[in-house]
Design a protein around this motif. Structure first.
Motif, mmCIF file in Angstrom:
data_model
loop_
_atom_site.group_PDB
_atom_site.id
_atom_site.type_symbol
_atom_site.label_atom_id
_atom_site.label_comp_id
_atom_site.label_asym_id
_atom_site.label_seq_id
_atom_site.Cartn_x
_atom_site.Cartn_y
_atom_site.Cartn_z
ATOM 1 N N MET A 149 0.554 -1.249 0.132
ATOM 2 C CA MET A 149 0.015 -0.010 0.138
ATOM 3 C C MET A 149 0.846 1.320 0.201
ATOM 4 O O MET A 149 0.392 2.355 -0.379
ATOM 5 N N TYR A 150 2.236 1.205 0.451
ATOM 6 C CA TYR A 150 2.943 2.282 0.252
ATOM 7 C C TYR A 150 3.105 2.713 -1.227
ATOM 8 O O TYR A 150 2.800 3.805 -1.646
ATOM 9 N N GLY A 151 3.635 1.779 -2.170
ATOM 10 C CA GLY A 151 3.597 1.908 -3.438
ATOM 11 C C GLY A 151 2.480 2.395 -4.131
ATOM 12 O O GLY A 151 2.362 3.224 -5.191
ATOM 13 N N ALA A 182 -7.618 2.748 -9.150
ATOM 14 C CA ALA A 182 -6.765 2.971 -8.092
ATOM 15 C C ALA A 182 -7.443 3.622 -6.686
ATOM 16 O O ALA A 182 -7.394 3.153 -5.539
ATOM 17 N N ILE A 183 -8.107 4.567 -6.838
ATOM 18 C CA ILE A 183 -9.048 5.311 -5.902
ATOM 19 C C ILE A 183 -10.068 4.361 -5.388
ATOM 20 O O ILE A 183 -10.348 4.424 -4.226
ATOM 21 N N LYS A 184 -10.675 3.691 -6.229
ATOM 22 C CA LYS A 184 -11.683 2.779 -5.558
ATOM 23 C C LYS A 184 -11.096 1.776 -4.753
ATOM 24 O O LYS A 184 -11.666 1.415 -3.669
ATOM 25 N N LEU A 185 -9.738 1.205 -4.766
ATOM 26 C CA LEU A 185 -9.307 0.274 -3.913
ATOM 27 C C LEU A 185 -8.845 1.131 -2.532
ATOM 28 O O LEU A 185 -8.884 0.406 -1.655
ATOM 29 N N ILE A 186 -8.430 2.183 -2.828
ATOM 30 C CA ILE A 186 -8.071 3.177 -1.444
ATOM 31 C C ILE A 186 -9.218 3.126 -0.567
ATOM 32 O O ILE A 186 -9.250 2.832 0.645
ATOM 33 N N LEU A 187 -10.369 3.505 -1.245
ATOM 34 C CA LEU A 187 -11.695 3.469 -0.404
ATOM 35 C C LEU A 187 -12.130 2.598 -0.021
ATOM 36 O O LEU A 187 -12.462 2.285 1.199
ATOM 37 N N ARG A 203 -3.111 0.193 6.084
ATOM 38 C CA ARG A 203 -1.812 -0.143 6.730
ATOM 39 C C ARG A 203 -1.262 -1.116 5.282
ATOM 40 O O ARG A 203 -1.458 -0.566 4.006
ATOM 41 N N TYR A 204 -0.529 -2.110 5.564
ATOM 42 C CA TYR A 204 0.427 -2.715 4.246
ATOM 43 C C TYR A 204 -0.280 -3.265 3.180
ATOM 44 O O TYR A 204 -0.084 -3.255 2.148
ATOM 45 N N ASP A 210 -5.873 -3.215 10.542
ATOM 46 C CA ASP A 210 -5.096 -2.167 11.330
ATOM 47 C C ASP A 210 -4.916 -0.950 10.682
ATOM 48 O O ASP A 210 -5.108 -0.916 9.278
ATOM 49 N N ALA A 211 -3.799 -0.132 10.936
ATOM 50 C CA ALA A 211 -3.451 1.037 10.470
ATOM 51 C C ALA A 211 -2.304 1.594 10.893
ATOM 52 O O ALA A 211 -2.023 1.450 12.111
ATOM 53 N N ASP A 212 -1.486 2.325 10.141
ATOM 54 C CA ASP A 212 -0.437 3.177 10.767
ATOM 55 C C ASP A 212 -0.424 4.556 10.087
ATOM 56 O O ASP A 212 -0.967 4.477 8.598
ATOM 57 N N LEU A 213 0.205 5.532 10.523
ATOM 58 C CA LEU A 213 0.126 6.685 10.061
ATOM 59 C C LEU A 213 1.010 6.781 8.738
ATOM 60 O O LEU A 213 0.749 7.590 7.835
ATOM 61 N N SER A 214 2.157 6.058 8.747
ATOM 62 C CA SER A 214 3.256 6.178 7.542
ATOM 63 C C SER A 214 2.606 5.612 6.254
ATOM 64 O O SER A 214 2.559 6.370 5.403
ATOM 65 N N VAL A 215 1.902 4.621 6.283
ATOM 66 C CA VAL A 215 0.975 4.236 4.933
ATOM 67 C C VAL A 215 -0.076 5.176 4.759
ATOM 68 O O VAL A 215 -0.432 5.610 3.616
ATOM 69 N N SER A 216 -0.799 5.544 6.000
ATOM 70 C CA SER A 216 -2.161 6.336 5.545
ATOM 71 C C SER A 216 -1.688 7.569 5.002
ATOM 72 O O SER A 216 -2.705 7.991 4.250
ATOM 73 N N VAL A 217 -0.718 8.376 5.280
ATOM 74 C CA VAL A 217 -0.495 9.722 4.930
ATOM 75 C C VAL A 217 -0.571 9.577 3.177
ATOM 76 O O VAL A 217 -1.168 10.496 2.553
ATOM 77 N N TRP A 218 0.173 8.714 2.584
ATOM 78 C CA TRP A 218 0.043 8.660 1.163
ATOM 79 C C TRP A 218 -1.276 8.383 0.519
ATOM 80 O O TRP A 218 -1.581 9.115 -0.456
ATOM 81 N N GLN A 219 -2.154 7.793 1.218
ATOM 82 C CA GLN A 219 -3.570 7.438 0.682
ATOM 83 C C GLN A 219 -4.279 8.767 1.027
ATOM 84 O O GLN A 219 -5.247 9.157 -0.085
ATOM 85 N N VAL A 220 -4.107 9.445 2.000
ATOM 86 C CA VAL A 220 -4.829 10.699 2.269
ATOM 87 C C VAL A 220 -4.228 11.633 1.168
ATOM 88 O O VAL A 220 -5.393 12.246 0.753
#
Length: 392
Positions: A149-151, A182-187, A203-204, A210-220
């Motif tokens: 999910m980072y990528g 890609a947006i549909k998948l993030i949602l 998250r990954y 679960d969730a973490d801020l590092s991954v979440s910021v890219w999606q936001v």
């Protein structure tokens, strides 16, 4: 610095705000398109640019300074690193790294155009990212190269920023198709059932609970940019992401919704009372990207970063200084001034002779030179501000 323009083209473009009746993408296309033909050129849109050029807004002569020269060297490194198949990557996660390189190049005014070597490199890089087998049937970009999910977030953000900027109608169509899925998948990944304080985050993997801020910021940032593009992003998704960001803030929140500690930061996961440099910088930028400029968490995080400036031996230094540069610049005032002094002096001293940067810690060093170089360019790009996501 001597012989600087009264203001950079990027900052002047910000003052010439988008007419509400026009799309931000058509505005950006016009502004950067003008740069390509020399009407409002950045130092990086053509390899044959003269060392002297006129700023059409200030009508003063402009001589590239040490930051401009450092960024130009870095862009050339990315171009020279490009493989025959279009990928800009020297180690793993080739799709995500190529997307990060494209975003870095675009951040200083390089556009996909066949008239320059840099423009050609952008075209080939976009074509590489958009290869059909790089995105699965559900819209996921993070599986093919192992970037998870980072990528996916990085690639999606890049595509939102390049929407309408493709070299051909066909490339623009591929960008739109890939971006929509890609947006549909993030949602969908955001809506996976999670504990209360983790709802709204990521998250990954798309199915993570679960969730973490590092991954979440890219999606936001990808969602916010897509919404700015006029794509179908429910406001509730942004609101849920902001709630997750608030849970990641390390100060307890009073009944009035105000943090008890005036100066505090963000942590990797909710529940920690120990902010880190990288996560505080990431949270600061994310809150502002979501429009929460006046939040006490923004002020508190900016003050915390004033007390804890970046250090080259910082864990995830390049990752953190990217968020720091962009986030503090958006806050403005003394915070922007502090970052605008620290970031160039720190990065320019660490640039290698071939124009690249290398991560110092084991985690960042293992990701490769393209990773550290692209993030360094993005960190230095605050003076140009071509990418709409980084404009307040």
């Amino acid at each position: 610095m001597t012989n600087r323009r009264n203001a950079s083209v990027g900052k002047q473009l910000r003052r010439h705000r988008l007419n509400p009746s026009c799309s931000r993408r058509s505005w950006l296309r016009g502004a950067v398109g003008a740069a390509v033909v020399g009407v409002a050129s950045s130092p990086f849109t053509t390899s044959s640019r003269s060392s002297l050029a006129q700023d059409p807004f200030s009508q003063t002569l402009y001589i590239p300074d040490e930051i401009d020269r450092a960024v130009q060297k870095a862009i050339e490194f990315l171009v020279q690193t490009q493989r025959p198949d279009g990928a800009i990557a020297d180690k793993s996660h080739e799709i995500a790294m190529t997307a990060l390189a494209v975003m870095a190049m675009a951040s200083v005014g390089v556009t996909p155009t066949p008239t320059t070597s840099q423009g050609n490199a952008m075209i080939k890089a976009l074509n590489f990212v958009l290869q059909h087998n790089h995105q699965d049937i559900k819209g996921y970009f993070g599986d093919r190269d192992g970037s998870r999910m980072y990528g996916h977030g990085i690639i999606t953000l890049m595509l939102t920023e390049m929407l309408g900027m493709g070299a051909t109608p066909q490339q623009n169509q591929l960008i739109h198709e890939g971006l929509t899925n890609a947006i549909k998948l993030i949602l969908a990944a955001q809506n996976v059932s999670k504990p209360e304080k983790l709802q709204g985050g990521w998250r990954y993997t798309p199915s993570s609970r679960d969730a973490d801020l590092s991954v979440s910021v890219w999606q936001v940032m990808a969602l916010r940019s897509a919404k700015n593009d006029g794509l179908d992003v429910p406001g509730e998704a942004i609101d849920a992401a902001v709630e997750y960001l608030k849970y990641s803030y390390t100060s307890p929140i009073g009944h009035d919704g105000v943090p008890r500690d005036k100066v505090s930061g963000f942590s990797y996961t909710p529940g920690s009372h120990h902010p880190t440099f990288t996560m505080t910088a990431a949270g600061l930028l994310a809150m502002q990207v979501c429009g929460n400029y006046d939040s006490p968490m923004v002020e508190g995080a900016a003050e915390w970063l004033m007390e804890h400036p970046p250090k080259v031996n910082e864990r995830f230094f390049h990752y953190g200084i990217y968020y720091y540069a962009q986030g503090m610049h958006q806050v403005g005032g003394k915070y922007a001034k502090e970052a605008d002094n620290i970031v160039p002096s720190t990065l320019l001293a660490a640039q290698r002779d071939n124009g690249s940067w290398q991560g110092r810690g084991g985690e960042e060093k293992n990701v490769g030179l393209v990773y550290a170089t692209a993030l360094s360019i993005l960190s230095l790009s605050v003076r140009y501000h071509y990418l709409p996501i980084y404009q307040r």
